[in-house]
Design an enzyme around this catalytic site. Structure first.
Site, PDB file in Angstrom:
ATOM      1  CE  LYS A  92      -8.363  -2.623   4.984  1.00 40.44           C
ATOM      2  NZ  LYS A  92      -8.133  -3.782   4.121  1.00 40.44           N
ATOM      3  CD1 TRP A 120      -2.043  -2.287   1.761  1.00 40.09           C
ATOM      4  CD2 TRP A 120      -2.988  -1.236   0.034  1.00 40.09           C
ATOM      5  NE1 TRP A 120      -3.050  -3.087   1.298  1.00 40.09           N
ATOM      6  CE2 TRP A 120      -3.651  -2.467   0.241  1.00 40.09           C
ATOM      7  CE3 TRP A 120      -3.416  -0.404  -1.002  1.00 40.09           C
ATOM      8  CZ2 TRP A 120      -4.719  -2.887  -0.555  1.00 40.09           C
ATOM      9  CZ3 TRP A 120      -4.490  -0.820  -1.797  1.00 40.09           C
ATOM     10  CH2 TRP A 120      -5.125  -2.043  -1.572  1.00 40.09           C
ATOM     11  CG  ASP A 162      -3.238   4.421   4.113  1.00 45.22           C
ATOM     12  OD1 ASP A 162      -4.260   4.305   4.806  1.00 45.22           O
ATOM     13  OD2 ASP A 162      -3.006   3.712   3.119  1.00 45.22           O
TER      14      ASP A 162
END
Length: 362
Positions: free
Chosen positions: A197, A103, A173
């Site tokens: 999440k 990511w 992030d």
């Protein structure tokens, strides 16, 4: 009632059972309105109150100081990979990145589409098994911001402590570990996170940012891609993902009822220790991917000693009611995502299953 699965999906992920039950009870009648929250106008008094209350819960739980905006946007963290440089990376400046997984790599590549971006530290050569050592890394003189990914879901590697950047804005992030532990928000200039999440269902993305970063975006940007558009309109410029915000509100209340972030962190440590212990005591039958100091409390990644055992493990786990244990398609192996809402009992059951499976195969 049908037995609940042992849900270790990486996202969309497990939600607290009490949240789902409350949502079911209010599905057709939100707060006595005779409507579902999905049916009401986002301009109504009821929804505006929900929107403001959810922002307030975020501020309280996360300890967000004055001088920050809390925005509810759409497009997931992947859209933020672009919005951050579009809004915060002017010509003549450089975006700096720490890369320690898939990511952070994607965020770095996206930034390069909009301006100058450099990697100041990476653990790619070691297979993304750790957070790279930043002690010898220097930021360019013209750094616009430093971007980090707090937790890499695919490799199972997590930041324990974050770098000190001085006057350089620190951007994070936090899609996969936001609200899983107490943090000093004042260290960061902007935090973003997809909800699916730890916060709720997919569809809403949270951005927490200093006022000076979001109050004036470049005028050439499209209206919907400007932070100041959403800040000036309290995240209600266009129709918001109202149901996702509603569920997030319930999840935040649940976190509050569980003792806040201190209580959630304590639970996360206790339940993930069970699975890491099963790996460490297996004498190599299970092999963790991440180096021990950088192991994630959200995504436990591991392999088995051989491919046949691995296939048999995943097949047996599926038959036993464990969902989502197959590793990401890009790396294979196994992964147990143990987000906030995954109960201790599920982790205990998985640890016991791992012990039993090893005894039968050895």
């Amino acid at each position: 009632m049908t037995k609940r699965a042992y849900n270790f999906n990486a996202g969309p992920a497990a939600l607290p059972l009490s949240v789902l039950q409350t949502a079911a009870e209010q599905m057709t009648n939100f707060e006595g309105t005779g409507m579902s929250v999905m049916e009401m106008s986002h301009r109504s008094e009821n929804y505006e109150r929900l929107n403001n209350e959810t922002q307030g819960l975020f501020r309280t739980l996360f300890g967000i100081p004055d001088g920050y905006k809390v925005l509810f946007l759409q497009g997931g963290a992947s859209t933020q990979f672009a919005m951050v440089p579009m809004n915060l990376l002017p010509a003549g400046k450089t975006a700096a990145f720490v890369v320690h997984g898939a990511w952070s790599t994607k965020a770095y590549k996206e930034a390069k589409l909009f301006g100058d971006a450099v990697t100041i530290a990476s653990s790619k050569e070691s297979g993304f098994k750790s957070v790279p050592d930043l002690s010898k890394s220097a930021l360019p003189d013209n750094t616009a911001y430093l971007h980090v990914t707090s937790n890499e879901t695919i490799e199972g590697v997590q930041f324990d402590a974050f770098p000190e950047t001085g006057e350089v804005p620190l951007i994070a992030d936090m899609s996969s570990d936001i609200l899983s532990r107490p943090l000093d928000v004042s260290k960061f200039s902007l935090i973003y996170a997809g909800a699916q999440k730890n916060l709720g269902p997919s569809g809403v993305t949270v951005v927490i940012a200093k006022d000076e970063l979001v109050d004036k975006s470049p005028e050439h940007l499209a209206t919907m891609l400007r932070y100041d558009t959403h800040a000036a309109n309290n995240s209600l410029y266009n129709t918001p993902p109202s149901f996702s915000v509603y569920i997030m509100n319930l999840v935040l209340r649940w976190i509050e009822s569980e003792g806040g972030l201190a209580g959630i962190e304590r639970r996360n440590v206790e339940k993930t220790n069970l699975i890491y212990q099963a790996i460490d005591e297996s004498e190599g039958f299970y092999r963790g991917h991440a180096d021990a100091p950088y192991r994630s409390r959200m995504n436990i990644t591991f392999r088995l000693s051989n491919e046949d055992d691995e296939k048999a493990f995943l097949k047996a786990a599926d038959a036993a009611g464990f969902v989502g244990l197959k590793g990401h398609r890009s790396v294979g192996g196994c992964r147990a995502s143990t987000y906030n809402a995954v109960p201790y009992e599920a982790c205990a059951a998985l640890a016991e299953f791992m012990h039993d499976f090893r005894r039968k195969r050895q």
